[in-house]
Scaffold this motif. Sequence first.
Motif, PDB file in Angstrom:
ATOM      1  N   THR A 136     -32.882  10.704  -0.133  1.00  0.00           N
ATOM      2  CA  THR A 136     -32.069   9.670   0.482  1.00  0.00           C
ATOM      3  C   THR A 136     -31.324   8.938  -0.616  1.00  0.00           C
ATOM      4  OG1 THR A 136     -31.992   7.959   2.189  1.00  0.00           O
ATOM      5  CG2 THR A 136     -33.758   7.775   0.545  1.00  0.00           C
ATOM      6  N   CYS A 137     -30.496   7.968  -0.219  1.00  0.00           N
ATOM      7  CA  CYS A 137     -29.628   7.266  -1.149  1.00  0.00           C
ATOM      8  C   CYS A 137     -29.719   5.760  -0.905  1.00  0.00           C
ATOM      9  CB  CYS A 137     -28.179   7.716  -0.956  1.00  0.00           C
ATOM     10  SG  CYS A 137     -27.918   9.502  -0.993  1.00  0.00           S
ATOM     11  N   PRO A 138     -29.396   4.950  -1.903  1.00  0.00           N
ATOM     12  CA  PRO A 138     -29.493   3.504  -1.723  1.00  0.00           C
ATOM     13  C   PRO A 138     -28.719   2.968  -0.531  1.00  0.00           C
ATOM     14  CG  PRO A 138     -29.278   4.014  -4.046  1.00  0.00           C
ATOM     15  CD  PRO A 138     -29.097   5.314  -3.304  1.00  0.00           C
ATOM     16  N   GLN A 139     -27.578   3.555  -0.216  1.00  0.00           N
ATOM     17  CA  GLN A 139     -26.799   3.036   0.905  1.00  0.00           C
ATOM     18  C   GLN A 139     -27.564   3.093   2.222  1.00  0.00           C
ATOM     19  OE1 GLN A 139     -25.822   5.399  -1.264  1.00  0.00           O
ATOM     20  NE2 GLN A 139     -24.643   7.047  -0.293  1.00  0.00           N
ATOM     21  N   TYR A 140     -28.444   4.067   2.369  1.00  0.00           N
ATOM     22  CA  TYR A 140     -29.209   4.193   3.613  1.00  0.00           C
ATOM     23  C   TYR A 140     -30.477   3.340   3.593  1.00  0.00           C
ATOM     24  CZ  TYR A 140     -25.998   8.076   3.822  1.00  0.00           C
ATOM     25  OH  TYR A 140     -24.848   8.832   3.805  1.00  0.00           O
ATOM     26  N   LEU A 141     -30.772   2.759   2.445  1.00  0.00           N
ATOM     27  CA  LEU A 141     -31.922   1.858   2.319  1.00  0.00           C
ATOM     28  C   LEU A 141     -31.520   0.396   2.388  1.00  0.00           C
ATOM     29  CD1 LEU A 141     -33.682   3.677  -0.658  1.00  0.00           C
ATOM     30  CD2 LEU A 141     -34.428   3.705   1.725  1.00  0.00           C
ATOM     31  N   PHE A 142     -30.284   0.085   1.983  1.00  0.00           N
ATOM     32  CA  PHE A 142     -29.862  -1.307   1.847  1.00  0.00           C
ATOM     33  C   PHE A 142     -28.787  -1.736   2.831  1.00  0.00           C
ATOM     34  CE2 PHE A 142     -31.292   0.136  -2.337  1.00  0.00           C
ATOM     35  CZ  PHE A 142     -32.295  -0.785  -2.584  1.00  0.00           C
ATOM     36  N   LEU A 143     -27.994  -0.803   3.328  1.00  0.00           N
ATOM     37  CA  LEU A 143     -26.858  -1.139   4.178  1.00  0.00           C
ATOM     38  C   LEU A 143     -27.074  -0.598   5.583  1.00  0.00           C
ATOM     39  CD1 LEU A 143     -24.041  -0.171   1.629  1.00  0.00           C
ATOM     40  CD2 LEU A 143     -25.193  -2.375   1.879  1.00  0.00           C
TER      41      LEU A 143
ATOM     42  N   GLU B  48     -28.089   2.244  12.170  1.00  0.00           N
ATOM     43  CA  GLU B  48     -28.623   0.972  12.636  1.00  0.00           C
ATOM     44  C   GLU B  48     -29.727   0.503  11.692  1.00  0.00           C
ATOM     45  OE1 GLU B  48     -29.849   1.438  16.682  1.00  0.00           O
ATOM     46  OE2 GLU B  48     -27.796   1.520  17.438  1.00  0.00           O
ATOM     47  N   LYS B  49     -29.918  -0.814  11.615  1.00  0.00           N
ATOM     48  CA  LYS B  49     -30.749  -1.425  10.590  1.00  0.00           C
ATOM     49  C   LYS B  49     -32.190  -0.929  10.576  1.00  0.00           C
ATOM     50  CE  LYS B  49     -31.724  -5.917   8.507  1.00  0.00           C
ATOM     51  NZ  LYS B  49     -31.505  -7.388   8.603  1.00  0.00           N
ATOM     52  N   ASN B  50     -32.749  -0.571  11.719  1.00  0.00           N
ATOM     53  CA  ASN B  50     -34.153  -0.149  11.764  1.00  0.00           C
ATOM     54  C   ASN B  50     -34.424   1.086  10.911  1.00  0.00           C
ATOM     55  OD1 ASN B  50     -34.312   2.441  13.654  1.00  0.00           O
ATOM     56  ND2 ASN B  50     -32.833   1.053  14.567  1.00  0.00           N
ATOM     57  N   ASN B  51     -33.377   1.856  10.633  1.00  0.00           N
ATOM     58  CA  ASN B  51     -33.551   3.055   9.813  1.00  0.00           C
ATOM     59  C   ASN B  51     -33.890   2.725   8.365  1.00  0.00           C
ATOM     60  OD1 ASN B  51     -32.670   5.578  11.536  1.00  0.00           O
ATOM     61  ND2 ASN B  51     -31.247   3.923  12.046  1.00  0.00           N
ATOM     62  N   ASN B  52     -33.414   1.581   7.858  1.00  0.00           N
ATOM     63  CA  ASN B  52     -33.710   1.189   6.469  1.00  0.00           C
ATOM     64  C   ASN B  52     -35.216   1.164   6.233  1.00  0.00           C
ATOM     65  OD1 ASN B  52     -31.120  -1.324   6.734  1.00  0.00           O
ATOM     66  ND2 ASN B  52     -30.895   0.752   6.022  1.00  0.00           N
ATOM     67  N   LYS B  53     -35.919   0.452   7.098  1.00  0.00           N
ATOM     68  CA  LYS B  53     -37.369   0.290   6.946  1.00  0.00           C
ATOM     69  C   LYS B  53     -38.091   1.626   7.074  1.00  0.00           C
ATOM     70  CE  LYS B  53     -41.247  -2.453   8.723  1.00  0.00           C
ATOM     71  NZ  LYS B  53     -41.657  -3.501   9.711  1.00  0.00           N
ATOM     72  N   ARG B  54     -37.651   2.466   7.976  1.00  0.00           N
ATOM     73  CA  ARG B  54     -38.305   3.758   8.183  1.00  0.00           C
ATOM     74  C   ARG B  54     -38.140   4.664   6.965  1.00  0.00           C
ATOM     75  NH1 ARG B  54     -36.133   5.639  13.966  1.00  0.00           N
ATOM     76  NH2 ARG B  54     -37.634   7.354  13.677  1.00  0.00           N
TER      77      ARG B  54
END
Length: 457
Positions: free
Chosen positions: A262-269, A292-298
């Motif tokens: 994965t990449c930072p953009q999918y963890l932070f944005l 959608e934001k819930n994906n960051n945490k997952r």
Amino acid sequence: MKLLLKNGTIVTSGKVFKEDILVENGVISKIGKNLSIDSGQAVDLHGQYIMPGGIDVHTHFNLDIGIAVAKDDFYTGTVAAACGGTTTIIDHMGFGPKGCTLHHQLDKYKADAETDAVIDYSFHGVIQHINDEILDEMDSMVEDGITSFKGYMTYDYKLQDKNMKVIMEKLSSLGAMTTVHAEAHDEIQELRKKYIEDGKVEPIYHAKSRPVKAEVEAIERMIKMSKEAGEAPLYIVHLSSGDGLDVIKKARAEGRNIYAETCPQYLFLNEDKYLEDKYRGLKYIMSPPLREKNNNKRLWKGIAEGYIQTVATDHCPFDFKLKKELGSKDFTKCPNGAPGVETRIALMYSEGVTKKRISITKFVDVVSTTPAKLFGLYPKKGEIILGADADFMIIDPKKKMTIEHKNLHENVDYTPYEGIDLVGYPTMTISNGEIIVKNGKFLGKKGRGKFIKRNRF
């Protein structure tokens, strides 16, 4: 030239300990307590961490997509990488002329990097089409040290499933890794066409036209093909969704030979960024899109649990000015990609380690050690052991920094992480025993990086 790193805390993917490191002729020659030298340079790193140099296995330097050329070449891009703590990159080569050989792009990219790169580098092969000649050429590419290849399930040179399976069988037999951009092309094309016909041209429809289910379906198909190809190793690039992660978790529980990045953009944005006014949402046009934001945490949980093995950047820098010029009236005309090669390490340390989402050893594992292991760089890269290349990132865990475009070295007119406050930041980068970055200042020379002939998977 000798270099002695004293009084720092060494962190690897397996342990944390306090010892000194002696470097001679660009490699680690001693690790121990109270080391000293009678000549050379000694650096006191009290209170700081000494870690293996960062390895970014997903960059796009010098990328020419026809309508635009990425702003970072192998000089500006590797300078930015180095200033962010990265000491090795593996670049995903862009498409060449229709019908070209695999070596056509390799020869071009090697020539570009040889004169410009300031850190060590390699490339992933890019597969635009498949025939007997291309399959035969894979043998010599692997002999030349290109031990991973990328296939696309979308875009102009998308590969049919039947061809993808043939590729996986061939690469597996050579000890090479198949990496895949996994999105379901037909569904995306239908949705894009529908939105444009309905006059829905704003940036948010980029995300709506590339839904999570398109990623999930593509990953499921690739896992099935990997199994049919005799458990050929499969690496999913830029995983963006929790649902996609669930598919991978299930496959790994069944013993499938699959790895994920994965990449930072999918963890932070998240996809709310597409709603920013005055076309600012175009900054975040990338594929896969923000979710959608819930994906960051997952996804963070997937890293912590070991289902996501690497964090790379997909650094693909097109100016916001150009994105506005081309995409303001139609999101499908906007160049895909965003910068991030310089901010990856700091973001992952501050938001991951400082905020206790992941351990400090897991941090080292996903930004350095496992990328080295998966892509044939280990143990010369990604590890602090005797005989390894003396590549280090030095992090001050107390250093506070706010990400601002004006302070970065990336050759692009914005950063998607503007204004994020960090605790913990790289203060020094050492490449092959040479201090090339100190306190944000680049000290190295153009062209000092070398091509790495990678081992088989």
